[in-house]
Scaffold this motif. Structure first.
Motif, PDB file in Angstrom:
ATOM      1  N   ILE B 138       0.851  -0.945   0.104  1.00 51.19           N
ATOM      2  CA  ILE B 138       0.054  -0.045  -0.071  1.00 51.19           C
ATOM      3  C   ILE B 138       1.049   1.313   0.112  1.00 51.19           C
ATOM      4  CG2 ILE B 138      -1.817   1.369   1.493  1.00 51.19           C
ATOM      5  CD1 ILE B 138      -2.731  -1.392   2.600  1.00 51.19           C
ATOM      6  N   ASP B 139       1.948   1.234   0.570  1.00 55.03           N
ATOM      7  CA  ASP B 139       2.754   2.177   0.816  1.00 55.03           C
ATOM      8  C   ASP B 139       3.345   2.807  -0.585  1.00 55.03           C
ATOM      9  OD1 ASP B 139       2.530   3.070   3.339  1.00 55.03           O
ATOM     10  OD2 ASP B 139       4.541   1.886   4.162  1.00 55.03           O
ATOM     11  N   ARG B 146      -3.750   4.503  -3.914  1.00 51.37           N
ATOM     12  CA  ARG B 146      -4.294   4.050  -2.602  1.00 51.37           C
ATOM     13  C   ARG B 146      -5.355   4.728  -2.080  1.00 51.37           C
ATOM     14  NH1 ARG B 146       1.116   5.490  -0.413  1.00 51.37           N
ATOM     15  NH2 ARG B 146       0.321   7.712   0.124  1.00 51.37           N
ATOM     16  N   TRP B 147      -5.803   5.752  -2.490  1.00 51.49           N
ATOM     17  CA  TRP B 147      -7.045   6.563  -2.240  1.00 51.49           C
ATOM     18  C   TRP B 147      -8.022   5.464  -2.557  1.00 51.49           C
ATOM     19  CZ3 TRP B 147      -8.920  10.409   0.538  1.00 51.49           C
ATOM     20  CH2 TRP B 147     -10.371  10.747   0.141  1.00 51.49           C
ATOM     21  N   ASN B 148      -7.818   5.013  -3.855  1.00 54.88           N
ATOM     22  CA  ASN B 148      -8.826   3.996  -4.597  1.00 54.88           C
ATOM     23  C   ASN B 148      -8.945   2.837  -3.795  1.00 54.88           C
ATOM     24  OD1 ASN B 148      -9.544   6.084  -6.404  1.00 54.88           O
ATOM     25  ND2 ASN B 148      -8.225   5.321  -7.880  1.00 54.88           N
ATOM     26  N   TRP B 150      -8.291   2.381  -0.695  1.00 52.61           N
ATOM     27  CA  TRP B 150      -9.252   2.455   0.504  1.00 52.61           C
ATOM     28  C   TRP B 150     -10.587   2.612   0.323  1.00 52.61           C
ATOM     29  CZ3 TRP B 150      -8.096   0.064   4.672  1.00 52.61           C
ATOM     30  CH2 TRP B 150      -6.775   0.040   4.967  1.00 52.61           C
ATOM     31  N   ILE B 151     -10.938   3.522  -0.646  1.00 58.40           N
ATOM     32  CA  ILE B 151     -12.335   3.721  -0.946  1.00 58.40           C
ATOM     33  C   ILE B 151     -13.202   2.436  -1.243  1.00 58.40           C
ATOM     34  CG2 ILE B 151     -13.994   4.790  -2.807  1.00 58.40           C
ATOM     35  CD1 ILE B 151     -12.954   6.773  -0.855  1.00 58.40           C
ATOM     36  N   LYS B 152     -12.474   1.588  -2.233  1.00 52.21           N
ATOM     37  CA  LYS B 152     -13.029   0.174  -2.518  1.00 52.21           C
ATOM     38  C   LYS B 152     -13.193  -0.729  -1.310  1.00 52.21           C
ATOM     39  CE  LYS B 152     -12.126  -3.724  -5.380  1.00 52.21           C
ATOM     40  NZ  LYS B 152     -11.294  -4.455  -4.628  1.00 52.21           N
ATOM     41  N   GLU B 153     -12.100  -0.596  -0.327  1.00 51.99           N
ATOM     42  CA  GLU B 153     -12.016  -1.733   0.870  1.00 51.99           C
ATOM     43  C   GLU B 153     -13.134  -1.098   1.732  1.00 51.99           C
ATOM     44  OE1 GLU B 153     -10.606  -4.550   1.277  1.00 51.99           O
ATOM     45  OE2 GLU B 153      -9.504  -4.455  -0.428  1.00 51.99           O
ATOM     46  N   LEU B 154     -12.976   0.070   1.847  1.00 53.16           N
ATOM     47  CA  LEU B 154     -14.284   0.647   2.744  1.00 53.16           C
ATOM     48  C   LEU B 154     -15.482   0.674   2.489  1.00 53.16           C
ATOM     49  CD1 LEU B 154     -11.936   3.322   4.819  1.00 53.16           C
ATOM     50  CD2 LEU B 154     -12.155   1.239   5.210  1.00 53.16           C
ATOM     51  N   ALA B 155     -15.737   0.530   1.205  1.00 57.78           N
ATOM     52  CA  ALA B 155     -17.313   0.601   0.411  1.00 57.78           C
ATOM     53  C   ALA B 155     -18.324  -0.308   1.352  1.00 57.78           C
ATOM     54  CB  ALA B 155     -17.140   0.543  -0.949  1.00 57.78           C
ATOM     55  N   VAL B 187     -22.803  10.726   9.713  1.00 57.42           N
ATOM     56  CA  VAL B 187     -23.306   9.327  10.403  1.00 57.42           C
ATOM     57  C   VAL B 187     -23.721   8.172   9.339  1.00 57.42           C
ATOM     58  CG1 VAL B 187     -25.299   8.416  11.778  1.00 57.42           C
ATOM     59  CG2 VAL B 187     -24.354  10.596  12.341  1.00 57.42           C
ATOM     60  N   PRO B 188     -24.149   8.547   8.085  1.00 57.83           N
ATOM     61  CA  PRO B 188     -24.564   7.547   7.131  1.00 57.83           C
ATOM     62  C   PRO B 188     -23.418   6.843   6.709  1.00 57.83           C
ATOM     63  CG  PRO B 188     -25.623   9.727   6.557  1.00 57.83           C
ATOM     64  CD  PRO B 188     -24.524   9.799   7.757  1.00 57.83           C
ATOM     65  N   SER B 189     -23.641   5.500   6.195  1.00 63.16           N
ATOM     66  CA  SER B 189     -22.495   4.644   5.819  1.00 63.16           C
ATOM     67  C   SER B 189     -22.271   4.973   4.310  1.00 63.16           C
ATOM     68  CB  SER B 189     -22.386   3.322   5.988  1.00 63.16           C
ATOM     69  OG  SER B 189     -23.460   2.722   5.394  1.00 63.16           O
ATOM     70  N   HIS B 190     -21.979   6.247   3.671  1.00 59.06           N
ATOM     71  CA  HIS B 190     -21.585   6.388   2.465  1.00 59.06           C
ATOM     72  C   HIS B 190     -20.435   6.592   2.409  1.00 59.06           C
ATOM     73  CE1 HIS B 190     -21.759  10.519   3.778  1.00 59.06           C
ATOM     74  NE2 HIS B 190     -23.146  10.680   3.581  1.00 59.06           N
ATOM     75  N   GLU B 191     -19.775   6.810   1.135  1.00 53.37           N
ATOM     76  CA  GLU B 191     -18.365   6.779   0.841  1.00 53.37           C
ATOM     77  C   GLU B 191     -17.672   7.881   1.759  1.00 53.37           C
ATOM     78  OE1 GLU B 191     -16.672   6.578  -3.381  1.00 53.37           O
ATOM     79  OE2 GLU B 191     -15.813   8.565  -2.577  1.00 53.37           O
ATOM     80  N   LEU B 192     -18.015   9.124   1.910  1.00 58.43           N
ATOM     81  CA  LEU B 192     -17.581  10.052   2.908  1.00 58.43           C
ATOM     82  C   LEU B 192     -17.576   9.712   4.531  1.00 58.43           C
ATOM     83  CD1 LEU B 192     -15.754  12.679   3.182  1.00 58.43           C
ATOM     84  CD2 LEU B 192     -18.103  13.820   3.540  1.00 58.43           C
TER      85      LEU B 192
END
Ligand code: SF4
Ligand code: SF4
Ligand code: SF4
Ligand code: SF4
Lengths: 341, 266
Positions: B138-139, B146-148, B150-155, B187-192
């Motif tokens: 990841i480093d 890297r941004w993408n 995390w966005i994908k893993e956390l989605a 609070v909502p579980s959206h991307e941000l």
């Protein structure tokens, strides 16, 4: 409508998938991610897996998404404009690979969303969904559909129910509703006449472990039992059980404002959280976890059957599989049935 | 295991503790927490390599700690968590006795938490090879990749907060993410909302996380959120001389020193 029984060859499922795509259906089916099976939009048949007992999450998101923008607003010189959800923007969905304990859950969820207020957003979404159920030939220690009135080949809630006739065998297709017939009409040639098939032979045997009516009766005098504390000491108070459950319907409304525009969002919530019942005054009527655990069981096995004439549990076992503390709901229901107090 | 049962029985018989927190057999070959209050129930206690849940999470739970003095079966990560909790005034010698399990699976009893601390300090927190490799990977990613990642893993995260509930260090009565008037983070579980939740949690655990993986093991969706806290541990090591929980410690995130390095700020 009487069910129409047909036979579909194993190899023809892919052709059916393609026919549905050609008819502009959005197909949502079980797929693998991070070693867990979840419902995902599938563009190719190869993305769909059939090797699973139950998906980690239920299919409730198709009508009750975890985050739903129920309205958007903006302010400008002329005034304020508010936009709700347009039913035209909701896609036609085919839910593929739903287990009977999930299909039946859609009805239980509907009962909540149509109790007194008819939830238009939920109903609109659901009206666009066709459910293709798949019976179970495998089960695990967590499954208990037969204890809550279901079974591994239950047709309730499915528009078509497919049952595989033996390992690697072809499928019996029970066409149960108008929506189901419409699917058949998109690939009529794939659905052959079925001879005499004994479907039950191909279903997994899930033994009945408790009687849900007995549990319901027991609960009428069980509110003060010490059993709740005993059962829930290991409960960590998260939302995992509620979020994976096909019938948990609690939500929270959040406003998100950005300057002159913003939106109102409906988000899943859970009675397992301490915040769920916290009043503005600081008082919390469900102060400790045992009271929250009691609410979860009471709601599903006492309040829902009393008020909505349906149980709030389909026996899918998802909550137990997802629980970080191994709170096994089946075990707990059995001990409630057996408790002497 | 017999040693553990015997000791638990003695403690309960002598009323030296009110409850022994340990592991029992659970569903499908899993293990889970058990709270033994009667000497005759100590036979249910087990210990083997399947016992990975961090039992320290229970030490701050209302209905558990209100029982009175607790004894807890504690492997190295659990002991580390206990020392960190002690430094944050959540447990002390009068409410807790540690039934330690050494990395060689031997029972070891401690007179007090100071002894637990000395034992804990014999070992360094080491990030396992597989996760280390992943972090290196990841480093090396360009920032956008890297941004993408995390966005994908956390989605998939649906904010069930099982990770928080299972974490011994997330004992806050009201977590930052629970505030909605005003909202500190969405609070909502959206991307941000998901991104901010996970960044916030990782930062709150910097210099406190004991690398037990309880959060990751609890996540029903197997989101690799422990990579974030592991990364924090590496940063603590590289920039602040390492991290070892200590009863009287200067807390990494709340201690300022004029010679603190700032070279990690992007
Ligand atoms: S029963 Fe399990 S999943 Fe449900 S709130 Fe308790 S710890 Fe979380
Ligand atoms: S309570 Fe548990 S077993 Fe029952 S329907 Fe919900 S997730 Fe399934
Ligand atoms: S994330 Fe932070 S605020 Fe929330 S419980 Fe953990 S330490 Fe407390
Ligand atoms: S990371 Fe996993 S456990 Fe944590 S809130 Fe998200 S889904 Fe739940």
């Amino acid at each position: 409508m009487n069910s129409d029984r047909r036979l579909i060859r194993k190899d023809s499922l892919e052709k059916l998938f393609k026919a549905l795509k050609q008819n502009n259906k959005t197909i949502i089916g079980p797929a693998l991610q991070n070693g867990k099976i979840s419902y995902k939009i599938s563009n190719n048949y190869s993305e769909i897996t059939s090797d699973y007992i139950q998906t980690t999450q239920s299919s409730k998101e198709i009508a009750f998404p975890r985050t739903e923008k129920i309205l958007a607003y903006s302010k400008n010189a002329e005034g304020m404009s508010v936009k709700g959800i347009d039913i035209k923007d909701i896609p036609e969905i085919v839910l593929w690979g739903v287990r009977p304990c999930d299909a039946i859950g859609i009805g239980e969820l509907s009962a909540i969303f149509n109790w007194d207020y008819k939830d238009e957003i939920f109903n609109n979404r659901l009206s666009k969904v066709t459910v293709l159920g798949f019976s179970c030939s495998k089960a695990d220690e967590y499954c208990f559909c037969t204890s809550v009135g279901g079974n591994p080949g239950n047709t309730e809630g499915s528009d078509i129910l497919f049952t595989q006739l033996g390992e690697n065998g072809d499928y019996l297709a029970e066409i149960l509703t108008e929506k189901g017939s419409l699917i058949v009409s998109m690939a009529e040639a794939l659905f052959e006449r079925a001879g005499k098939v004994e479907k039950e032979k191909f279903l997994v045997d899930v033994p009945v472990r408790f009687n849900h009516e007995d549990v319901r009766n027991k609960l009428t005098t069980f509110f003060e039992s010490g059993e709740w504390v005993q059962q829930s000491l290991k409960c960590l108070g998260c939302g995992a059980c509620a979020y994976v459950c096909p019938t948990c319907a609690c939500f929270d409304i959040q406003d998100e404002a950005h300057g002159k525009s913003g939106s109102r969002v409906r988000c899943w919530d859970s009675c397992g959280f301490s915040l769920f019942t916290l009043h503005t005054s600081g008082h919390n009527p469900r102060e400790v976890q045992s009271q929250r655990w009691r609410q979860r069981i009471m709601h599903k096995f006492s309040y829902m059957p009393d008020r909505l004439s349906v149980f709030g549990c389909t026996g899918c076992g998802r909550c137990s599989r997802a629980c970080p503390a191994d709170m096994n709901i089946l075990e707990h229901l059995i001990s409630i049935q057996e408790a002497t107090v | 295991m017999d040693d553990l049962r015997k000791r638990a029985k003695e403690l309960l018989e002598a009323s030296a503790v009110k409850v022994v927190i340990g592991y029992e057999n659970g569903t499908e070959n899993k293990t889970r927490a058990i709270f033994v209050e009667k000497p005759e129930d100590t036979g249910k206690l087990i210990f083997d390599s399947r016992c990975i849940m961090n039992l320290a999470s229970y030490l701050t739970k209302h209905e558990v700690k209100n029982k009175g003095k607790m004894a807890v079966t504690a492997t190295l990560p659990v002991m580390r968590a206990i020392i960190q909790l002690a430094s944050e005034f959540q447990v002390n010698d009068s409410n807790l006795l540690v039934l330690g399990i050494t990395p060689e699976s031997k029972l070891i009893e401690f007179k007090d938490l100071a002894e637990v601390e000395s034992f804990v300090h014999k070992y360094q927190i080491e990030i396992d090879v597989r996760n280390k490799e992943m972090l290196d990977k990841i480093d090396k990613m360009p920032a956008s990749e890297r941004w993408n990642f995390w966005i994908k893993e956390l989605a998939p995260c649906f904010k069930c907060y099982a990770c928080r509930a299972a974490c011994p260090m997330c004992y806050c009565h009201r977590c930052t993410v629970d505030f909605n008037q005003p909202q500190w983070i969405p609070v909502p579980s959206h991307e941000l909302g998901n991104l901010e939740w996970h960044i916030m949690r990782a930062v709150h655990l910097a210099g406190r996380c004991v690398d037990c993986d309880a959060c990751y093991n609890a996540c029903p969706l197997a989101i690799p959120l422990n990579l974030l806290t592991k990364r924090m541990l590496i940063d603590a090591k590289e920039h602040f001389g390492g991290y070892q929980p200590a009863i009287k410690a200067e807390h990494l995130m709340s201690t300022y020193k004029p010679d603190d390095k700032e070279n990690f700020i992007l």
